[in-house]
Motif scaffolding. Structure first.
Motif, PDB file in Angstrom:
ATOM      1  N   HIS A 189       0.843  -1.198   0.000  1.00 19.33           N
ATOM      2  CA  HIS A 189       0.000   0.000   0.000  1.00 19.33           C
ATOM      3  C   HIS A 189       0.883   1.256   0.000  1.00 19.33           C
ATOM      4  O   HIS A 189       0.732   2.141   0.853  1.00 19.33           O
ATOM      5  CB  HIS A 189      -0.917   0.000   1.223  1.00 19.33           C
ATOM      6  CG  HIS A 189      -1.799  -1.208   1.311  1.00 19.33           C
ATOM      7  ND1 HIS A 189      -2.965  -1.342   0.585  1.00 19.33           N
ATOM      8  CD2 HIS A 189      -1.678  -2.359   2.042  1.00 19.33           C
ATOM      9  CE1 HIS A 189      -3.534  -2.507   0.868  1.00 19.33           C
ATOM     10  NE2 HIS A 189      -2.775  -3.148   1.748  1.00 19.33           N
ATOM     11  N   ASP A 268     -10.340  -0.565  10.800  1.00 22.43           N
ATOM     12  CA  ASP A 268     -10.694  -1.281   9.582  1.00 22.43           C
ATOM     13  C   ASP A 268     -12.055  -1.949   9.700  1.00 22.43           C
ATOM     14  O   ASP A 268     -12.800  -2.040   8.750  1.00 22.43           O
ATOM     15  CB  ASP A 268      -9.626  -2.329   9.262  1.00 22.43           C
ATOM     16  CG  ASP A 268      -8.286  -1.692   8.978  1.00 22.43           C
ATOM     17  OD1 ASP A 268      -8.267  -0.679   8.256  1.00 22.43           O
ATOM     18  OD2 ASP A 268      -7.266  -2.182   9.475  1.00 22.43           O
ATOM     19  N   ASP A 272     -15.220  -1.271   7.250  1.00 22.66           N
ATOM     20  CA  ASP A 272     -15.896  -2.315   6.499  1.00 22.66           C
ATOM     21  C   ASP A 272     -17.374  -2.422   6.854  1.00 22.66           C
ATOM     22  O   ASP A 272     -18.197  -2.759   6.021  1.00 22.66           O
ATOM     23  CB  ASP A 272     -15.207  -3.671   6.756  1.00 22.66           C
ATOM     24  CG  ASP A 272     -13.835  -3.718   6.133  1.00 22.66           C
ATOM     25  OD1 ASP A 272     -13.606  -2.957   5.174  1.00 22.66           O
ATOM     26  OD2 ASP A 272     -12.996  -4.497   6.607  1.00 22.66           O
ATOM     27  N   PHE A 348      -2.148  -9.739   7.650  1.00 24.59           N
ATOM     28  CA  PHE A 348      -3.122  -8.688   7.967  1.00 24.59           C
ATOM     29  C   PHE A 348      -2.607  -7.308   7.555  1.00 24.59           C
ATOM     30  O   PHE A 348      -3.396  -6.445   7.159  1.00 24.59           O
ATOM     31  CB  PHE A 348      -3.459  -8.702   9.455  1.00 24.59           C
ATOM     32  CG  PHE A 348      -4.338  -9.837   9.867  1.00 24.59           C
ATOM     33  CD1 PHE A 348      -5.576 -10.020   9.278  1.00 24.59           C
ATOM     34  CD2 PHE A 348      -3.921 -10.743  10.834  1.00 24.59           C
ATOM     35  CE1 PHE A 348      -6.393 -11.076   9.650  1.00 24.59           C
ATOM     36  CE2 PHE A 348      -4.734 -11.795  11.213  1.00 24.59           C
ATOM     37  CZ  PHE A 348      -5.970 -11.966  10.618  1.00 24.59           C
ATOM     38  N   LYS A 351      -3.264  -6.800   4.017  1.00 31.56           N
ATOM     39  CA  LYS A 351      -4.690  -6.553   3.791  1.00 31.56           C
ATOM     40  C   LYS A 351      -5.146  -5.211   4.365  1.00 31.56           C
ATOM     41  O   LYS A 351      -6.345  -4.941   4.410  1.00 31.56           O
ATOM     42  CB  LYS A 351      -5.522  -7.676   4.413  1.00 31.56           C
ATOM     43  CG  LYS A 351      -5.342  -9.024   3.735  1.00 31.56           C
ATOM     44  CD  LYS A 351      -6.211 -10.076   4.397  1.00 31.56           C
ATOM     45  CE  LYS A 351      -6.063 -11.430   3.721  1.00 31.56           C
ATOM     46  NZ  LYS A 351      -6.897 -12.470   4.365  1.00 31.56           N
ATOM     47  N   ASP A 352      -4.199  -4.392   4.821  1.00 26.10           N
ATOM     48  CA  ASP A 352      -4.483  -3.074   5.396  1.00 26.10           C
ATOM     49  C   ASP A 352      -5.335  -3.184   6.659  1.00 26.10           C
ATOM     50  O   ASP A 352      -6.232  -2.364   6.898  1.00 26.10           O
ATOM     51  CB  ASP A 352      -5.163  -2.161   4.374  1.00 26.10           C
ATOM     52  CG  ASP A 352      -5.059  -0.691   4.773  1.00 26.10           C
ATOM     53  OD1 ASP A 352      -4.174  -0.356   5.585  1.00 26.10           O
ATOM     54  OD2 ASP A 352      -5.882   0.114   4.291  1.00 26.10           O
ATOM     55  N   LYS A 353      -5.053  -4.180   7.482  1.00 23.82           N
ATOM     56  CA  LYS A 353      -5.726  -4.343   8.772  1.00 23.82           C
ATOM     57  C   LYS A 353      -4.666  -4.242   9.874  1.00 23.82           C
ATOM     58  O   LYS A 353      -4.336  -5.223  10.551  1.00 23.82           O
ATOM     59  CB  LYS A 353      -6.463  -5.676   8.826  1.00 23.82           C
ATOM     60  CG  LYS A 353      -7.595  -5.803   7.811  1.00 23.82           C
ATOM     61  CD  LYS A 353      -8.312  -7.130   7.947  1.00 23.82           C
ATOM     62  CE  LYS A 353      -9.433  -7.247   6.922  1.00 23.82           C
ATOM     63  NZ  LYS A 353     -10.505  -6.266   7.158  1.00 23.82           N
TER      64      LYS A 353
END
Length: 447
Positions: A189, A268, A272, A348, A351-353
Motif C-alpha cells: 500500500h 478497519d 468495512d 493482515f 490486507k491493510d488491517k
C-alpha cells in the motif's frame, strides 16, 4: 365479493361422524388386538423399521467424512505443514545418533508448523466462544509454544534459558514481526498512509513500560548491592512484583474486552461495516467446536513432546554449532515460537488491517511480559525454583531500549515501509549483540 355456500346432506354428516368415532376407538387401543384388522394395520407400519439402519449408516458416513475433512483442513490444506515430518525425524535422531546439533535443528523446524496450527485452532475456537472468551483463549494459547518450552526448561533448572527465551519472544515480536509487517504493508500500500488505533497502541506501550519497571528494579537492586538480604531480597521483590503484574494484566483484559470495547474497536472493522461487509461470511469457521478443541489438545501434546527434546538439546547444540546459549535462547527459539504471529501479522498488514497486526505483535509482547514472565516466576516459586525477574543488565537494557524505540514508532498512529525497515535493522543489531554476548555465570554475577 360473492360468497358460495355448500350444503352437506345429513346422511353424509352422520356417516363421517361414525367413521371418526371408529378411528378414534381404534387409536385408543380398542382395535389393537389379534384381529385381522390389527394385523393389517401393523403390517402397514413395518416398512418404518427398515429406515433406521439406513439412517445409522448415513450418520456414520457423515461422521467419517467430517473426520476426513477436518484432517484435510488442519493437516494437508496448509502448505507450512510440509515441515511436520521434521518432528518425528528429530525424535528418531535423538535415539539413534545422539547428535544434539541435528536434533535441535530438526526439532526447531518441526515445531514451526505446530505453532502455526495452534494459532489456527485457537482462532477457529474463538468463533464459537465469542469475543471475551476468545480474547482469553488467544492470551492463553497464542504463546503456548513459549509457555511449554519455558515449563520444561524451568523443570530442568535452566532458569537463564527461561528468562532469555521469554525476553527474546518480546524482542522478536516488537522488532522483527512488527517490522516485517510494517515493511510488507507499506510496500503493498505504498500509494497511501496506513493508520491504526493509536489509543490501543498507547495502552500496550504503557504496559510494556510497566513490565520493564518490574524487570529493572530487581536487577538494579542486585547490581548496586543494596539488598537487605543479599541474594534473597531480589527474589522476594520478584515474586511480589510478579503477583502485581498478573493483577495488572487481568485488569487490562477486563478493561480491553469489557470496559472500553468501543474504544478498541478496529478502524478497519468500522470502515468495512460502513461499506456493508459481512464479517460472518468472510470469517466463517472451517471446523466445528469439538473438532477445534480436539485439535487444540492434540497439537499441544505434540508440542510438549517436541519441546522436551528441544530443551535437552540446547546445550549440546551450543557446543556443536559453536553458538552461545544466549543467542540460541534469545534469537533462535523465539523465531520458532513466533512463527504463527509472524505469518498472520504480515498477512493482515498486507490486507491493510493494521489494528489486527498490532494486536498480534504488540499484544503478544504484552502477554509475554505481563503474564508469561510473572507466571513462570510464580510457577517456579511453587516448584521450589529460584526463578526471579533479574534478567541481568544486558538483557534488561536491551528490552528497555526496544520498548522506547517501538513506543516512538507508534505514537503517530501511522505506518509505512521505512518504519518497518528501521525496526528490522534494530533487530539485526540486537541479534548481533547477543551473538557476541557472553552470559555471566552464577558465580561471576554475584561479584
Amino acid at each position: 365479493m360473492t360468497r358460495i355456500f355448500y350444503h352437506t346432506p345429513a346422511s353424509v354428516v352422520h356417516a363421517q361422524m361414525g367413521s371418526a368415532e371408529k378411528l378414534s376407538s381404534e387409536l385408543n387401543g380398542e382395535g389393537f388386538d389379534d384381529s385381522p384388522l390389527c394385523q393389517k394395520k401393523m403390517n402397514g407400519f413395518e416398512h418404518i423399521g427398515s429406515v433406521f439402519p439406513v439412517a445409522q449408516s448415513y450418520g456414520r458416513w457423515i461422521t467419517h467424512n467430517r473426520f476426513l475433512m477436518s484432517i484435510y483442513i488442519v493437516i494437508f490444506k496448509a502448505r507450512i505443514n510440509i515441515l511436520l515430518p521434521f518432528g518425528p525425524l528429530a525424535v528418531i535422531l535423538h535415539y539413534l545418533t545422539g547428535k544434539h546439533g541435528w536434533v535441535f535443528f530438526f526439532t526447531l523446524v518441526g515445531i514451526i508448523p505446530l505453532a502455526e496450527r495452534l494459532g489456527y485452532a485457537t482462532e477457529q475456537l474463538a468463533h464459537y466462544t465469542g469475543p471475551t472468551i476468545g480474547g482469553l483463549l488467544n492470551a492463553t494459547f497464542g504463546n503456548a509454544t513459549e509457555l511449554i518450552i519455558s515449563m520444561y526448561a524451568l523443570k530442568n533448572g535452566m532458569i537463564r534459558v527461561v528468562q532469555q527465551s521469554l525476553l527474546g519472544s518480546i524482542l522478536s515480536n516488537m522488532l522483527l514481526v512488527l517490522g516485517c509487517a510494517f515493511f510488507s504493508g507499506g510496500i503493498v500500500h505504498s500509494n497511501k498512509v496506513q493508520v491504526f488505533n493509536k489509543a490501543a497502541a498507547v495502552v500496550n506501550s504503557g504496559l510494556l513500560l510497566m513490565a520493564v519497571m518490574g524487570l529493572m528494579f530487581p536487577a538494579v537492586l542486585h547490581f548496586t548491592h543494596s539488598e537487605v538480604q543479599y541474594g534473597k531480597s531480589e527474589l522476594s521483590l520478584s515474586r511480589f512484583s510478579s503477583c502485581i503484574m498478573l493483577v495488572a494484566y487481568a485488569s487490562y483484559l477486563f478493561f480491553q474486552l469489557k470496559g472500553q470495547h468501543n474504544l478498541y474497536s478496529p478502524i478497519d472493522e468500522e470502515r468495512d461495516q460502513d461499506d456493508g461487509t459481512d464479517f460472518d461470511e468472510v470469517d466463517a469457521p472451517e471446523i466445528t467446536l469439538w473438532e477445534s478443541i480436539a485439535w487444540l489438545a492434540a497439537l499441544t501434546v505434540w508440542v510438549s513432546i517436541l519441546s522436551g527434546y528441544l530443551v535437552d538439546a540446547i546445550e549440546g547444540a551450543s557446543l556443536a554449532l559453536n553458538m552461545p546459549v544466549a543467542f540460541i535462547s534469545v534469537i533462535l527459539l523465539p523465531i520458532v515460537g513466533n512463527a504463527a504471529e509472524h505469518a498472520s501479522a504480515i498477512m493482515f498488514a498486507m490486507k491493510d488491517k493494521l489494528d489486527i497486526t498490532l494486536g498480534v505483535a504488540i499484544g503478544s509482547s504484552t502477554q509475554i511480559s505481563m503474564f508469561l514472565i510473572p507466571f513462570c516466576v510464580v510457577i517456579g516459586w511453587i516448584m521450589g525454583k529460584e526463578m526471579d525477574l533479574n534478567f541481568q543488565l544486558f538483557e534488561t537494557a536491551s528490552l528497555f531500549i526496544t520498548v522506547l524505540v517501538v513506543a516512538f514508532m507508534l505514537q503517530e498512529g501511522t505506518a509505512n515501509y521505512f518504519k518497518g525497515l528501521m525496526l528490522i535493522l534494530c533487530y539485526l543489531i540486537v541479534a548481533a549483540s547477543f551473538f557476541e554476548h557472553v552470559d555471566p555465570s552464577a558465580s561471576d554475577s554475584r561479584n
